[in-house]
Design a protein around this motif. Structure first.
Motif, mmCIF file in Angstrom:
data_model
loop_
_atom_site.group_PDB
_atom_site.id
_atom_site.type_symbol
_atom_site.label_atom_id
_atom_site.label_comp_id
_atom_site.label_asym_id
_atom_site.label_seq_id
_atom_site.Cartn_x
_atom_site.Cartn_y
_atom_site.Cartn_z
ATOM 1 N N THR A 16 0.933 -1.249 0.107
ATOM 2 C CA THR A 16 -0.023 -0.141 0.165
ATOM 3 C C THR A 16 0.852 1.243 0.065
ATOM 4 O OG1 THR A 16 -0.256 0.168 2.287
ATOM 5 C CG2 THR A 16 -2.044 -1.126 1.020
ATOM 6 N N MET A 52 1.930 1.504 -3.789
ATOM 7 C CA MET A 52 0.879 1.315 -4.684
ATOM 8 C C MET A 52 0.128 2.778 -5.092
ATOM 9 S SD MET A 52 -2.575 -1.109 -4.558
ATOM 10 C CE MET A 52 -3.025 -0.671 -3.089
ATOM 11 N N SER A 53 -0.241 3.068 -6.205
ATOM 12 C CA SER A 53 -0.693 3.990 -6.647
ATOM 13 C C SER A 53 -2.360 3.802 -7.162
ATOM 14 C CB SER A 53 0.048 4.843 -7.636
ATOM 15 O OG SER A 53 0.253 4.077 -8.781
ATOM 16 N N HIS A 54 -3.014 4.707 -6.976
ATOM 17 C CA HIS A 54 -4.272 4.466 -7.456
ATOM 18 C C HIS A 54 -4.436 4.577 -8.765
ATOM 19 C CE1 HIS A 54 -5.809 3.817 -3.384
ATOM 20 N NE2 HIS A 54 -5.002 4.907 -2.772
ATOM 21 N N TRP A 55 -5.158 3.654 -9.659
ATOM 22 C CA TRP A 55 -5.284 3.765 -11.097
ATOM 23 C C TRP A 55 -5.791 5.104 -11.468
ATOM 24 C CZ3 TRP A 55 -9.695 4.168 -13.280
ATOM 25 C CH2 TRP A 55 -10.943 3.980 -12.781
ATOM 26 N N HIS A 56 -6.614 5.650 -10.665
ATOM 27 C CA HIS A 56 -7.600 6.881 -11.310
ATOM 28 C C HIS A 56 -6.731 8.175 -10.875
ATOM 29 C CE1 HIS A 56 -8.751 6.525 -6.835
ATOM 30 N NE2 HIS A 56 -8.804 7.715 -7.033
ATOM 31 N N LYS A 57 -5.471 7.986 -10.144
ATOM 32 C CA LYS A 57 -4.749 9.288 -10.176
ATOM 33 C C LYS A 57 -3.731 9.241 -10.987
ATOM 34 C CE LYS A 57 -5.796 9.970 -5.181
ATOM 35 N NZ LYS A 57 -5.542 10.061 -3.895
ATOM 36 N N LEU A 58 -3.304 8.224 -11.727
ATOM 37 C CA LEU A 58 -2.147 7.950 -12.777
ATOM 38 C C LEU A 58 -2.522 8.710 -14.001
ATOM 39 C CD1 LEU A 58 -1.491 4.187 -12.444
ATOM 40 C CD2 LEU A 58 -0.345 5.961 -11.575
ATOM 41 N N PHE A 88 -0.538 4.756 -16.552
ATOM 42 C CA PHE A 88 -1.625 3.490 -16.174
ATOM 43 C C PHE A 88 -1.418 2.692 -17.464
ATOM 44 C CE2 PHE A 88 -6.053 2.245 -17.794
ATOM 45 C CZ PHE A 88 -6.242 1.627 -16.411
ATOM 46 N N LYS A 90 1.234 0.528 -16.654
ATOM 47 C CA LYS A 90 0.999 -0.460 -15.323
ATOM 48 C C LYS A 90 0.176 -1.618 -15.696
ATOM 49 C CE LYS A 90 -0.910 -0.438 -10.834
ATOM 50 N NZ LYS A 90 -1.323 0.552 -9.568
ATOM 51 N N GLU A 91 -0.912 -1.265 -16.538
ATOM 52 C CA GLU A 91 -1.818 -2.299 -16.928
ATOM 53 C C GLU A 91 -1.089 -3.367 -17.895
ATOM 54 O OE1 GLU A 91 -5.173 -2.975 -16.231
ATOM 55 O OE2 GLU A 91 -4.545 -1.642 -14.544
#
Length: 102
Positions: free
Chosen positions: A34, A37-43, A48, A51-52
């Motif tokens: 945690t 980890m970065s939140h996907w909606h903030k990338l 993004f 990462k995906e």
């Protein structure tokens, strides 16, 4: 009888210690994950996408899409001007040289 009474507490202590160690490792791993980890909606879009693509579930699809894109570029690069001049599709749709009212 005395030997069994000595071994039982030692086994119970070892089992309890193993459970505690596993729980501690889980908490450490969870905290570490945690923290990084970065939140996907903030990338951003590129972060993004990178990462995906690197996820083990989506990597085969990304490799396949890249392969198909390279094949399409290779096919498009192999078409010569002579091929374009003799192509009915190129004349009708690209050059807009249509015959008739339709």
């Amino acid at each position: 009888l005395a030997r069994e009474s000595i071994l039982v507490p030692a086994a119970a202590i070892a089992q309890k210690t193993a459970r505690t160690a596993a729980r501690r490792r889980g908490e450490r791993a969870r905290r570490r994950a945690t923290a990084t980890m970065s939140h996907w909606h903030k990338l951003g879009f590129q972060a993004f996408l990178a990462k995906e693509i690197m996820r083990k579930d989506t990597l085969p699809f990304a490799i396949g899409m890249g392969f198909v894109a390279l094949m399409g570029l290779g096919l498009n690069a192999s078409i010569t001007e002579e091929d374009r001049k003799s192509s009915a599709y190129h004349k009708q749709f690209v050059l807009n040289d249509r015959k008739g009212d339709h």
